[in-house]
Design an enzyme around this catalytic site. Structure first.
Site, mmCIF file in Angstrom:
data_model
loop_
_atom_site.group_PDB
_atom_site.id
_atom_site.type_symbol
_atom_site.label_atom_id
_atom_site.label_comp_id
_atom_site.label_asym_id
_atom_site.label_seq_id
_atom_site.Cartn_x
_atom_site.Cartn_y
_atom_site.Cartn_z
ATOM 1 N N PHE A 1 0.879 -1.109 -0.040
ATOM 2 C CA PHE A 1 -0.224 -0.188 0.179
ATOM 3 C C PHE A 1 1.329 1.305 -0.099
ATOM 4 O O PHE A 1 0.590 1.901 -0.102
ATOM 5 C CB PHE A 1 -1.346 -0.479 1.362
ATOM 6 C CG PHE A 1 -0.653 0.127 2.338
ATOM 7 C CD1 PHE A 1 0.024 1.876 2.808
ATOM 8 C CD2 PHE A 1 0.152 -0.318 3.710
ATOM 9 C CE1 PHE A 1 0.734 1.930 3.872
ATOM 10 C CE2 PHE A 1 0.879 -0.106 4.814
ATOM 11 C CZ PHE A 1 0.898 1.394 5.069
ATOM 12 N N LYS B 1 -1.407 -7.322 -9.484
ATOM 13 C CA LYS B 1 -2.051 -7.581 -8.349
ATOM 14 C C LYS B 1 -1.636 -6.546 -7.292
ATOM 15 O O LYS B 1 -0.933 -6.111 -6.311
ATOM 16 C CB LYS B 1 -1.635 -8.467 -7.360
ATOM 17 C CG LYS B 1 -3.299 -9.259 -7.159
ATOM 18 C CD LYS B 1 -3.408 -8.003 -5.665
ATOM 19 C CE LYS B 1 -2.898 -8.208 -4.719
ATOM 20 N NZ LYS B 1 -2.899 -7.393 -3.088
ATOM 21 N N GLU C 1 -4.878 -3.916 -2.340
ATOM 22 C CA GLU C 1 -6.409 -2.959 -1.963
ATOM 23 C C GLU C 1 -6.621 -2.058 -1.727
ATOM 24 O O GLU C 1 -8.108 -1.744 -1.080
ATOM 25 C CB GLU C 1 -7.249 -5.043 -1.323
ATOM 26 C CG GLU C 1 -7.006 -5.149 -0.210
ATOM 27 C CD GLU C 1 -5.930 -5.448 0.232
ATOM 28 O OE1 GLU C 1 -4.557 -5.443 -0.586
ATOM 29 O OE2 GLU C 1 -5.010 -6.573 1.243
ATOM 30 N N SER D 1 5.533 -6.827 3.752
ATOM 31 C CA SER D 1 5.644 -7.225 4.721
ATOM 32 C C SER D 1 6.693 -7.940 4.545
ATOM 33 O O SER D 1 6.253 -9.610 3.836
ATOM 34 C CB SER D 1 4.299 -7.042 5.702
ATOM 35 O OG SER D 1 3.753 -8.184 4.905
ATOM 36 N N CYS E 1 9.256 1.917 3.197
ATOM 37 C CA CYS E 1 9.918 0.172 3.455
ATOM 38 C C CYS E 1 11.654 0.974 4.030
ATOM 39 O O CYS E 1 12.562 0.711 4.527
ATOM 40 C CB CYS E 1 10.241 -0.262 2.663
ATOM 41 S SG CYS E 1 10.885 0.573 1.300
ATOM 42 N N GLU F 1 7.973 -3.724 13.696
ATOM 43 C CA GLU F 1 8.121 -2.943 11.844
ATOM 44 C C GLU F 1 7.428 -2.528 12.310
ATOM 45 O O GLU F 1 6.014 -2.371 12.630
ATOM 46 C CB GLU F 1 7.903 -3.369 11.030
ATOM 47 C CG GLU F 1 8.346 -2.755 9.437
ATOM 48 C CD GLU F 1 8.433 -2.634 8.383
ATOM 49 O OE1 GLU F 1 7.591 -3.766 8.889
ATOM 50 O OE2 GLU F 1 8.286 -2.311 7.768
HETATM 51 P P1 NAD Z 1 1.982 -6.386 3.129
HETATM 52 O O1 NAD Z 1 2.637 -8.067 2.841
HETATM 53 O O2 NAD Z 1 0.412 -7.073 3.736
HETATM 54 O O3 NAD Z 1 0.605 -6.618 1.263
HETATM 55 C C1 NAD Z 1 1.393 -6.788 0.190
HETATM 56 C C2 NAD Z 1 0.987 -7.307 -0.891
HETATM 57 O O4 NAD Z 1 0.719 -8.776 0.168
HETATM 58 C C3 NAD Z 1 -0.374 -6.790 -0.990
HETATM 59 O O5 NAD Z 1 -0.651 -6.399 -2.110
HETATM 60 C C4 NAD Z 1 -1.662 -7.643 -0.366
HETATM 61 O O6 NAD Z 1 -2.590 -7.211 -1.264
HETATM 62 C C5 NAD Z 1 -0.584 -9.277 0.005
HETATM 63 N N1 NAD Z 1 -1.164 -9.647 0.453
HETATM 64 C C6 NAD Z 1 -1.569 -9.021 1.962
HETATM 65 N N2 NAD Z 1 -1.817 -10.322 3.062
HETATM 66 C C7 NAD Z 1 -1.896 -11.286 2.049
HETATM 67 C C8 NAD Z 1 -1.917 -12.764 3.006
HETATM 68 N N3 NAD Z 1 -2.566 -13.054 3.883
HETATM 69 N N4 NAD Z 1 -1.591 -13.496 1.426
HETATM 70 C C9 NAD Z 1 -1.519 -13.837 0.471
HETATM 71 N N5 NAD Z 1 -1.298 -12.199 0.039
HETATM 72 C C10 NAD Z 1 -1.467 -10.754 0.911
HETATM 73 O O7 NAD Z 1 2.174 -4.974 3.017
HETATM 74 P P2 NAD Z 1 1.206 -3.935 3.114
HETATM 75 O O8 NAD Z 1 0.940 -3.369 4.699
HETATM 76 O O9 NAD Z 1 0.621 -3.469 2.018
HETATM 77 O O10 NAD Z 1 2.712 -2.620 2.781
HETATM 78 C C11 NAD Z 1 4.124 -2.688 4.385
HETATM 79 C C12 NAD Z 1 4.860 -3.757 4.649
HETATM 80 O O11 NAD Z 1 5.854 -3.170 3.345
HETATM 81 C C13 NAD Z 1 6.101 -3.290 5.148
HETATM 82 O O12 NAD Z 1 6.526 -4.374 5.449
HETATM 83 C C14 NAD Z 1 6.984 -2.602 4.628
HETATM 84 O O13 NAD Z 1 7.857 -2.291 4.901
HETATM 85 C C15 NAD Z 1 7.329 -3.505 3.515
HETATM 86 N N6 NAD Z 1 7.754 -2.673 2.668
HETATM 87 C C16 NAD Z 1 9.394 -3.042 1.510
HETATM 88 C C17 NAD Z 1 9.678 -1.787 0.679
HETATM 89 C C18 NAD Z 1 11.292 -3.028 0.344
HETATM 90 O O14 NAD Z 1 11.588 -2.618 -0.578
HETATM 91 N N7 NAD Z 1 11.429 -3.764 1.020
HETATM 92 C C19 NAD Z 1 8.906 -1.407 -0.185
HETATM 93 C C20 NAD Z 1 7.678 -1.133 0.452
HETATM 94 C C21 NAD Z 1 7.048 -1.922 1.385
#
Ligand code: NAD
Length: 510
Positions: free
Chosen positions: A164, A188, A191, A241, A296, A395
């Protein structure tokens, strides 16, 4: 083309708009019967309802991409370059429109949203050089009368699953190199803030990208799992994450895919006693609270070494009341709301957790959050944080900056190296030799020397170490090109058929 852009004008912020998939060059309303709410975090009201894809809808996008790939991979490099210049121009011309989507659905302030688009645009610009990037090697006369050369070819249908917090830039990290390399792409997006992706799809169509080369399916775990298990998807890029990154890596590799899965972070900024404390305090406030800490690469843990601590905490404390928190559309705001109410509440709960664990709460953002229904939290500062505390280990992903105090440089480096994450890290010092030693010692993928957010420029690659990256290749830049292509080596000879004979020995080169 402006249909999607019109959906989220400020005036219509109270209305709930349906956000649909983009498959085969057009908007496709979801038929799964499942959907999710999208909020304007500054107002705390629902503005959208996004369709969640079923397995069949993901398959429709993949089949469209599969068909499109067959002709897209034959398009010449010069035509692809021309198209990327058009894409670059359209994204540039619509940067503010894209930024508005980000502000309205994510909450980040408009200036920050424009910065996000600008950094994504740099990746698109890098991809305008695709003929140079795909050049192989050629060895004439590798053996007598034999030439050997290498080429790189696209993988086929590739997918991106994005978080997000960068709803435009992180998808650009993926689709731009993937498509430039000749792949077809299924995105994808998160959401929570999906509109920028559909708007991007419209821009790509307007630029002349053939239908099916770029598709968007929205959704949750159902859509993600359908991507991870789909036999026609060759590779998956993921950013999100750490627990989901690990899951994506394990599931998609088990299904035979190439995977790069970038996870979470706990980014340390080490401040040595010789550092310019005002500069370090400015950097800490900017990198700790920018985008409400939902980056991140945000600095979340300051490591104050030796005598630096009291002065540093004092300098930060002085700056905190001046951080203007408010709606991202207000040009005076420097920090917007958090993405959802649940996330805001979770972040806020760490302030009490820190106090219970023995940290000193220097600033409590709940006391300075703007009133109203927005998902706001003011800036918070926790001092005397220790590595065993949850506020250190987790985090937090919000505007809660921690300070831990250590006596020596070695202790500071040990903290970073023992941390399970290894995304970004920064050191503030005036001593070049210490900084150089730090760059040598530290276990993290992106290192800043007097730079608090060391996101690599587009012609390098982005990625962390340890639990911040599962897979081998970083995103965008040269490693992105490598990720989205497969190598092939051709050994060729044009002998006189009259010299041909049977020889069962292993081919010799000398
Ligand atoms: P998230 O892991 O909750 O979601 C990321 C994606 O995975 C979304 O598209 C979501 O729909 C999907 N997703 C969520 N739960 C899922 C599940 N149980 N099964 C399958 N798919 C699932 O992450 P977020 O909250 O959207 O973003 C924040 C996180 O992203 C933080 O931890 C941040 O550090 C990380 N991030 C990392 C970087 C990097 O380059 N390392 C960059 C940006 C964000």
């Amino acid at each position: 083309m402006t249909e999607v852009a019109d959906q989220f004008t400020e005036e219509r912020a109270g209305e709930v708009t349906r956000i649909s998939h983009w498959i085969d060059g057009q908007r496709v309303e979801g038929a799964s019967g499942r959907s999710g709410p999208v909020y304007n975090p500054a107002l705390g009201v629902q503005t959208g309802e996004v369709d969640f894809a079923s397995v069949e809808e993901v398959d429709a996008a993949v089949q469209s991409a599969k068909r499109a790939f067959e002709s897209w991979r034959t398009v010449s490099l010069s035509r692809r370059t021309e198209l990327f210049f058009r894409i670059r121009q359209l994204v540039h011309d619509h940067a503010e429109d894209i930024a508005r989507f980000l502000t309205l659905e994510h909450g980040k302030v408009l200036s920050d949203a424009k910065g996000e688009v600008a950094r994504g645009l740099e990746v698109i610009e890098f991809c305008c050089g695709i003929p140079e990037l795909l050049k192989g090697a050629f060895s004439e006369q590798a053996s007598t009368g034999i030439d050997v050369y290498s080429i790189r070819q696209p993988l086929g249908v590739v997918a991106g699953i994005t978080p997000f917090n960068f709803p435009a830039m992180v998808p650009m990290w993926m689709w731009a190199p993937a498509i430039a390399c000749g792949n077809a792409f299924v995105l994808k997006p998160s959401e929570k803030d999906p509109s920028a992706s559909v708007f991007t799809a419209e821009l790509l169509k307007e630029a002349g990208l053939p239908d099916g080369v770029f598709n968007v399916v929205h959704g949750d775990k159902v859509a993600v799992d359908a991507v991870l298990e789909h036999p026609d998807i060759a590779a998956v890029s993921f950013v999100g994450s750490t627990p989901i990154a690990r899951y994506v890596y394990e599931t998609a590799t088990a299904h035979g895919k190439r995977v790069q899965a970038l996870g979470g972070a706990k980014n340390h900024m080490i401040v040595l006693p010789d550092a310019d404390i005002d500069m370090a305090a400015d950097a800490a406030v900017s990198a700790g609270y920018g985008s409400a800490g939902e980056r991140c690469m945000a600095v979340s843990m300051l490591v104050a070494v030796g005598g630096a601590a009291d002065e540093l905490v004092g300098a930060i404390q002085e700056r905190l009341p001046k951080v203007k928190v408010g709606s991202g559309l207000d040009p005076d705001s420097e920090m917007g709301p958090l993405v959802t109410r649940e996330h805001r509440d979770k972040v806020a709960s760490y302030i009490d957790r820190g106090r219970e664990e023995g940290a000193t709460v220097v600033a409590d953002g709940r006391e300075t959050a703007p009133d109203g229904g927005g998902f706001y939290l003011g800036v918070s500062l926790l001092d005397d944080v220790k590595p065993e505390m949850d506020v250190y280990k987790d985090e937090i992903f919000g505007p809660v900056l921690g300070v831990t105090r250590v006596d020596t440089y070695d202790e500071a480096v040990r903290l970073v190296n023992e941390n399970p994450y290894g995304n970004g890290v920064a050191i503030f010092t005036r001593d070049g030799s210490v900084a150089r030693q730090f760059q040598f010692d530290v276990k993290a993928g992106m290192v800043g020397v007097n730079v608090p957010i060391p996101v690599p420029v587009a012609y390098y690659s982005f990625g962390g170490w340890k639990s911040s990256l599962f897979g081998d290749l970083h995103v965008y830049g040269p490693e992105g090109i490598q990720f989205y292509t497969r190598g092939k080596v051709v050994t060729a000879r044009w002998p006189d058929p009259a010299t041909s004979k049977v020889d069962l020995g292993f081919p010799q080169t000398r």
